[in-house]
Write a protein that holds these residues in place. Structure first.
Motif, PDB file in Angstrom:
ATOM      1  N   UNK A  41      -3.135  18.379  -1.302  1.00 55.61           N
ATOM      2  CA  UNK A  41      -2.676  17.846  -0.010  1.00 55.61           C
ATOM      3  C   UNK A  41      -2.356  16.371  -0.206  1.00 55.61           C
ATOM      4  N   UNK A  42      -1.041  16.066  -0.183  1.00 53.99           N
ATOM      5  CA  UNK A  42      -0.587  14.690  -0.424  1.00 53.99           C
ATOM      6  C   UNK A  42       0.014  14.133   0.855  1.00 53.99           C
ATOM      7  N   UNK A  43      -0.600  13.076   1.381  1.00 56.97           N
ATOM      8  CA  UNK A  43      -0.032  12.416   2.553  1.00 56.97           C
ATOM      9  C   UNK A  43       0.792  11.222   2.108  1.00 56.97           C
ATOM     10  N   UNK A  44       1.892  10.933   2.853  1.00 58.07           N
ATOM     11  CA  UNK A  44       2.501   9.606   2.709  1.00 58.07           C
ATOM     12  C   UNK A  44       1.534   8.719   3.459  1.00 58.07           C
ATOM     13  N   UNK A  45       0.825   7.867   2.705  1.00 65.30           N
ATOM     14  CA  UNK A  45      -0.405   7.279   3.235  1.00 65.30           C
ATOM     15  C   UNK A  45      -0.246   6.542   4.569  1.00 65.30           C
ATOM     16  N   UNK A  46       0.878   5.798   4.709  1.00 65.33           N
ATOM     17  CA  UNK A  46       1.070   5.006   5.930  1.00 65.33           C
ATOM     18  C   UNK A  46       1.143   5.851   7.199  1.00 65.33           C
ATOM     19  N   UNK A  47       1.495   7.142   7.051  1.00 66.95           N
ATOM     20  CA  UNK A  47       1.683   8.009   8.219  1.00 66.95           C
ATOM     21  C   UNK A  47       0.355   8.338   8.903  1.00 66.95           C
ATOM     22  N   UNK A  48      -0.758   8.109   8.186  1.00 65.71           N
ATOM     23  CA  UNK A  48      -2.064   8.432   8.769  1.00 65.71           C
ATOM     24  C   UNK A  48      -2.376   7.503   9.948  1.00 65.71           C
ATOM     25  N   UNK A  49      -1.952   6.240   9.853  1.00 65.50           N
ATOM     26  CA  UNK A  49      -2.400   5.256  10.842  1.00 65.50           C
ATOM     27  C   UNK A  49      -1.877   5.497  12.262  1.00 65.50           C
ATOM     28  N   UNK A  50      -0.596   5.880  12.427  1.00 61.73           N
ATOM     29  CA  UNK A  50      -0.175   6.231  13.795  1.00 61.73           C
ATOM     30  C   UNK A  50      -0.976   7.411  14.352  1.00 61.73           C
TER      31      UNK A  50
ATOM     32  N   UNK B  33      -4.077  -3.503   9.254  1.00 68.86           N
ATOM     33  CA  UNK B  33      -4.697  -2.306   8.702  1.00 68.86           C
ATOM     34  C   UNK B  33      -3.927  -1.818   7.472  1.00 68.86           C
ATOM     35  N   UNK B  34      -2.584  -1.887   7.546  1.00 69.87           N
ATOM     36  CA  UNK B  34      -1.762  -1.479   6.402  1.00 69.87           C
ATOM     37  C   UNK B  34      -2.030  -2.397   5.205  1.00 69.87           C
ATOM     38  N   UNK B  35      -2.193  -3.692   5.479  1.00 66.57           N
ATOM     39  CA  UNK B  35      -2.462  -4.634   4.385  1.00 66.57           C
ATOM     40  C   UNK B  35      -3.808  -4.316   3.734  1.00 66.57           C
ATOM     41  N   UNK B  36      -4.806  -4.030   4.576  1.00 61.94           N
ATOM     42  CA  UNK B  36      -6.128  -3.698   4.066  1.00 61.94           C
ATOM     43  C   UNK B  36      -6.048  -2.456   3.161  1.00 61.94           C
ATOM     44  N   UNK B  37      -5.247  -1.469   3.612  1.00 59.76           N
ATOM     45  CA  UNK B  37      -5.055  -0.243   2.844  1.00 59.76           C
ATOM     46  C   UNK B  37      -4.380  -0.555   1.504  1.00 59.76           C
ATOM     47  N   UNK B  38      -3.314  -1.357   1.574  1.00 64.07           N
ATOM     48  CA  UNK B  38      -2.549  -1.698   0.369  1.00 64.07           C
ATOM     49  C   UNK B  38      -3.457  -2.370  -0.661  1.00 64.07           C
ATOM     50  N   UNK B  39      -4.290  -3.287  -0.199  1.00 68.73           N
ATOM     51  CA  UNK B  39      -5.159  -4.012  -1.137  1.00 68.73           C
ATOM     52  C   UNK B  39      -6.229  -3.087  -1.727  1.00 68.73           C
ATOM     53  N   UNK B  40      -6.780  -2.183  -0.896  1.00 73.87           N
ATOM     54  CA  UNK B  40      -7.746  -1.196  -1.405  1.00 73.87           C
ATOM     55  C   UNK B  40      -7.099  -0.348  -2.489  1.00 73.87           C
ATOM     56  N   UNK B  41      -5.838   0.072  -2.199  1.00 77.12           N
ATOM     57  CA  UNK B  41      -5.131   0.961  -3.104  1.00 77.12           C
ATOM     58  C   UNK B  41      -4.819   0.249  -4.430  1.00 77.12           C
ATOM     59  N   UNK B  42      -4.380  -1.008  -4.342  1.00 80.99           N
ATOM     60  CA  UNK B  42      -4.086  -1.781  -5.561  1.00 80.99           C
ATOM     61  C   UNK B  42      -5.351  -1.901  -6.409  1.00 80.99           C
ATOM     62  N   UNK B  43      -6.472  -2.225  -5.741  1.00 81.92           N
ATOM     63  CA  UNK B  43      -7.736  -2.385  -6.470  1.00 81.92           C
ATOM     64  C   UNK B  43      -8.116  -1.091  -7.178  1.00 81.92           C
TER      65      UNK B  43
END
Lengths: 112, 252
Positions: A41-50, B33-43
């Protein structure tokens, strides 16, 4: 790989179930889904937040900004009472689909 | 030498944020929130052995492109998207008022001034018949000015789209500047009023009646033309837009 429609339909029950285990944040939630599904199960990660935002508006979950162990701020989510009820409803529906399909495929298994 | 090309994570993240910060679909909190996610993911990708730059590229790719993110977030931030559109409409209305008044004043200056310098007399008797000539001159010059303004604006939008968009975004993000737009109609009102003492100074009283009659006939003609042409323009553009929504038919 799951179809797009199935991924979209299963997002809410997956989020509810994972938050049922305890509070967590978006990135960890996605990691958990990947780990449990073995990467299928692969999400386009950003889509989770909305979706999370919509669920919070619907009163199923609540969020809170807190400092994490890395020193950066993170938004943590936890389940509300309405979320637990929604989870129960989702569980019954998905189990119904699952049971029906399993029964069908068990009887057909011989003839395939 | 090497320092110049070295990848800096904070700069890269800031650059990534900058593109999304200007999208009306995404609120500041969503972006945090997206920035926090991006930084977690990079780490996480770095922990698995990737270099900083590769980790950033992969994390950004998994998070989703800016168009896709904007589309998804638009679903939850409808009111903000409409607020942004409304602001643009208000800016448009005022820009239209600005172009209209400038064209009117320009046309009046060129036609009335031009005719006067050629020795034309705006006569009081036989008011309306003698006013028809200057009135048609006024209308034509006004239309020429307006066409030049609209073409100029269109050219700016087509050729300098990025610069214009950046300038417009800069204005929209400073409420006081948007408020400054309120001063435009006020300034135009003053300009419009200033033409009367100006006329009184340059022309004998007997001619002012003729000039005003020409101007009122011209402004009636302009109103009629605009009333007809604006809906036609809207229909024309709407048809083009609708046509571009349909998929092209494949050649047989």
């Amino acid at each position: 790989m799951l179809s797009r429609e199935l991924v979209a339909a299963s997002t809410v029950p997956l989020v509810l179930s994972i938050l049922g285990e305890g509070e967590t944040y978006g990135y960890a939630l996605i990691q958990r889904v990947r780990e449990l599904s073995g990467g299928r199960i692969e999400w386009t990660e950003g889509m989770l937040y909305p979706v999370l935002h919509w669920m919070e508006e619907a009163g199923q979950i609540k969020s809170e900004w807190r400092e994490s162990d890395t020193g950066r701020k993170r938004k943590y989510y936890h389940l509300c009472r309405e979320g637990r009820e929604a989870l129960q409803g989702e569980r019954e529906q998905w189990l119904t689909v699952h049971q029906t399909l399993t029964r069908l495929w068990k009887t057909k298994h011989v003839s395939i | 030498m090497e320092d110049k090309t070295r990848f800096d994570l904070n700069t890269a993240v800031e650059h990534w944020l900058e593109t999304l910060r200007r999208s009306p679909e995404i609120r500041a909190e969503n972006l945090a929130e997206l920035e926090s996610h991006l930084r977690d993911s990079v780490a996480e990708w770095q922990r698995r052995g990737l270099g900083e730059e590769e980790a950033f590229v992969l994390a950004g790719h998994r998070l989703g492109g800016s168009m896709a993110l904007r589309q998804e977030f638009a679903k939850i931030n409808q009111s903000r998207v409409w607020l942004h559109r409304g602001l643009w409409m208000l800016v448009g209305i005022q820009a239209w008022a600005l172009l209209g008044t400038l064209s009117h004043l320009g046309a009046a200056a060129v036609t009335v001034g031009g005719l006067a310098s050629l020795g034309f007399k705006f006569r009081e008797p036989n008011l309306y018949l003698s006013a028809l000539g200057p009135a048609s001159g006024l209308t034509l010059t006004y239309l020429a000015f307006l066409a030049a303004c609209v073409t100029g604006a269109w050219w700016l939008v087509r050729r300098k789209e990025t610069g214009l968009r950046n300038a417009a975004d800069a204005v929209l993000h400073r409420p006081l500047w948007v408020g400054g737009f309120v001063l435009i109609p006020l300034g135009l009102l003053v300009l419009n009023f200033a033409q009367f003492p100006f006329l009184a100074f340059w022309f004998p009283r007997a001619e002012i009646g003729g000039i005003m009659a020409s101007k009122s006939i011209a402004s009636f003609a302009e109103s009629v033309l605009l009333t007809v042409s604006l809906p036609l323009l809207t229909v024309f553009l709407a048809r083009r837009y609708v046509a571009s929504c349909r998929p092209r038919r494949a050649n047989p």
